[in-house]
Design an enzyme around this catalytic site. Structure first.
Site, PDB file in Angstrom:
ATOM      1  CG  ASP A  12      -1.813   1.158   1.340  1.00  0.00           C
ATOM      2  OD1 ASP A  12      -2.391   1.543   0.317  1.00  0.00           O
ATOM      3  OD2 ASP A  12      -1.935   1.720   2.445  1.00  0.00           O
ATOM      4  CG  ASP A  14      -1.859   8.150   2.793  1.00  0.00           C
ATOM      5  OD1 ASP A  14      -0.888   8.461   3.502  1.00  0.00           O
ATOM      6  OD2 ASP A  14      -2.890   8.822   2.727  1.00  0.00           O
TER       7      ASP A  14
END
Length: 327
Positions: A12, A14
């Site tokens: 991922d 953020d």
């Protein structure tokens, strides 16, 4: 070393690589180290409004050794989902940004912007400049039940500089309300985006790493991949402890450097009063609605989660202990 159990990292962005415009301390270095050790990294994002080139450029600015070929967006996953179901050259109505249209073109499909061009599918992704007419055009097109509808993602919120704003899920819901239809979803927490990322790396044993239970971990679990929750983003030990079964990660790591550390086996056993689990030199016990832990280090947290989850293997809602005691 935990990394040795996997042949790729699906990361991922953020909360894992960066927070806002800044890199999370040590994250770029850890990801570069993994690649030097021969484990490729793909970056998985639900953002369908930015091109993979733009995402890669931002990562390089933060010090990550990567390129656009190692970024997988929900727009790409949506295009691949469409390509699996449509003949090459099929017309697809784009309800979203140019990045989504470009991905549809790359999948050998033909992006269009009007129902009058006779699309056989609708691809919907986030676009901060979207207007009512765009959503209406999608609704008109989807009135034909034979038209396929694929949404890049259904995130209800999106973090912006001024706060939390409506995400693509709210726009998808507007069209769903008008059409009484439900789209296929390509992005997190659905599995297609993870299959696309693993395929791009020729990986058969990837690990999905993220900071959110309801997108990264749920999606990785649905794709039947190993999942690692990193505590550099939104989740806390308490929220992970209370996770529903579908959102429980395979691994808990404090930072991405956890991939280069030995991951202890977690042993769980039944006791006369409840459940006990041990990880390394740490342990945790569950008695009724109380969790007793031998400390608050990461191994104790791993043991506590294992014990609590074993005591509550099936629950439809987050279930937290009434007390957490440190002994």
């Amino acid at each position: 070393m935990l990394l040795n159990a996997h042949d790729a990292i699906l990361s991922d962005l953020d909360g894992v690589v960066y927070a806002g415009p800044c890199a999370i301390d040590g994250a770029p270095e850890a990801l570069n180290k993994a690649q030097k050790l021969g484990v490729p990294v793909a970056f998985v994002t639900n953002n369908a409004s930015r091109s993979v080139e733009q995402v890669a450029e931002h990562l390089v600015e933060l010090g990550v050794n990567t390129d656009a070929e190692h970024v997988v967006s929900s727009a790409q996953a949506a295009a691949e989902l469409l390509a699996q179901r449509l003949e090459a050259g099929s017309r697809v109505l784009i309800t979203g940004a140019q990045a989504l249209a470009d991905c549809v073109s790359a999948a050998e499909l033909t992006p269009v912007r009007s129902q009058s061009e006779h699309p056989v599918a609708v691809a919907q992704g986030f676009n901060p400049k979207i207007v009512w007419e765009d959503l209406a055009e999608a609704a008109y097109t989807l009135a034909d039940e034979s038209v396929l509808w694929v949404a890049s993602n259904t995130d209800f919120t999106i973090p912006k500089e001024r706060g939390i704003a409506p995400g693509n899920g709210t726009l998808v819901n507007a069209v769903a309300t008008a059409t009484r239809r439900t789209p296929l979803v390509a992005g997190k927490p659905e599995s297609p985006i993870f299959y696309t990322a693993a395929k791009a790396l020729n990986s058969s044993a990837p690990v999905v790493v993220g900071d959110r239970l309801d997108t990264d971990i749920l999606g990785g679990n649905r794709a039947q991949m190993a999942t690692a929750l990193v505590f550099t983003g939104v989740e806390t030990f308490e929220s992970v402890l209370a996770a529903v079964p579908e959102e429980r990660p395979t691994y808990l790591i404090e930072t991405l450097n956890g991939f280069f550390e030995e991951y202890p086996s977690v042993d769980v056993s039944q006791t006369a009063d409840g459940v006990r689990a041990s990880a390394g030199s740490s342990f945790a016990e569950v008695e009724g609605n109380t969790v007793r832990m031998s400390g608050c280090d990461i191994d104790a947290q791993r043991a506590a989660c294992a014990a609590w989850w074993a005591a509550h293997p099936a629950t439809d809602a987050p279930l937290a202990p009434e007390n957490i005691d440190y002994v």
